[in-house]
Design a protein around this motif. Structure first.
Motif, PDB file in Angstrom:
ATOM      1  N   ARG A   1       0.792  -1.230   0.000  1.00 32.63           N
ATOM      2  CA  ARG A   1       0.000   0.000   0.000  1.00 32.63           C
ATOM      3  C   ARG A   1       0.826   1.282   0.000  1.00 32.63           C
ATOM      4  NH1 ARG A   1      -4.182  -2.445   4.185  1.00 32.63           N
ATOM      5  NH2 ARG A   1      -5.369  -3.686   2.698  1.00 32.63           N
TER       6      ARG A   1
ATOM      7  N   ASP B   1       0.964   5.731  -2.727  1.00 30.91           N
ATOM      8  CA  ASP B   1       0.195   4.571  -2.266  1.00 30.91           C
ATOM      9  C   ASP B   1       0.406   3.365  -3.163  1.00 30.91           C
ATOM     10  OD1 ASP B   1      -1.147   5.393  -4.499  1.00 30.91           O
ATOM     11  OD2 ASP B   1      -3.045   5.801  -3.479  1.00 30.91           O
ATOM     12  N   ASP B   2       1.542   3.323  -3.859  1.00 27.47           N
ATOM     13  CA  ASP B   2       1.815   2.258  -4.805  1.00 27.47           C
ATOM     14  C   ASP B   2       3.179   1.645  -4.516  1.00 27.47           C
ATOM     15  OD1 ASP B   2       3.161   1.410  -7.504  1.00 27.47           O
ATOM     16  OD2 ASP B   2       0.991   1.381  -7.901  1.00 27.47           O
TER      17      ASP B   2
END
Length: 170
Positions: A20, A73-74
């Motif tokens: 995340r 968020d990757d």
């Protein structure tokens, strides 16, 4: 007078944590989670790209220091950040306590023995685990244990000088 806007390296992105966008962060602050107190960060990628970031949150899991950058968020973005160094402006750090020093503030100071023999200038310091070591460069490199008052007698920023009790031939 030292340049108060010098940058201090506080940590480095070690890799991704989970899927995340969280990352593992190496920190050289004491305690290591204190790195989050000194923001904004100047982050420099391994390729040299530089940016400023604020609002980084994190936690210490005991095994790792985990951080989350705003708007990241990757996991792939985080993996691309591996090796990114985290700096802060020297002026954003609190003043050191009496008889405590930021290593960067000592770099460049002249070093003389108690007898007045010049040993050069402070190049850098490093930790051995048992004590810190002051590295001087002059006619040659010397490594002096940063142990007060046994070897390091005084540090005088106004005079740009460190006085040591050290044999110049050693």
């Amino acid at each position: 007078m030292k340049d108060i806007e010098r940058r201090i390296l506080l940590g480095r992105v070690a890799g991704a944590f989970g899927v995340r966008g969280e990352l593992k962060l190496e920190s050289w602050t004491e305690p290591r989670s204190a790195i989050f107190n000194y923001q904004p960060w100047i982050v420099v990628s391994p390729s040299g790209q530089e940016s400023t970031v604020s609002g980084v949150r994190g936690r210490d899991t005991g095994k790792h220091l985990i951080a989350r950058f705003p708007d990241v968020d990757d996991r792939d973005v985080v993996e691309a950040m591996r090796g990114t160094e985290v700096y802060v402006a020297r002026s954003s750090l609190p003043p050191p306590k009496p008889d405590e020093y930021y290593w960067v503030d000592l770099e460049g100071l002249d070093v003389k023995t108690v007898e007045g023999v010049s040993l050069g200038q402070v190049s850098h310091l490093f930790s051995t685990g048992s004590n810190d070591v002051l590295v001087t460069r002059g006619d040659r490199e010397r490594m002096i244990p940063f142990v007060q008052p046994e070897f390091v007698k005084s540090v005088d920023f106004d005079a740009n000088l460190v006085i040591v009790d050290w044999d110049p031939d050693f």
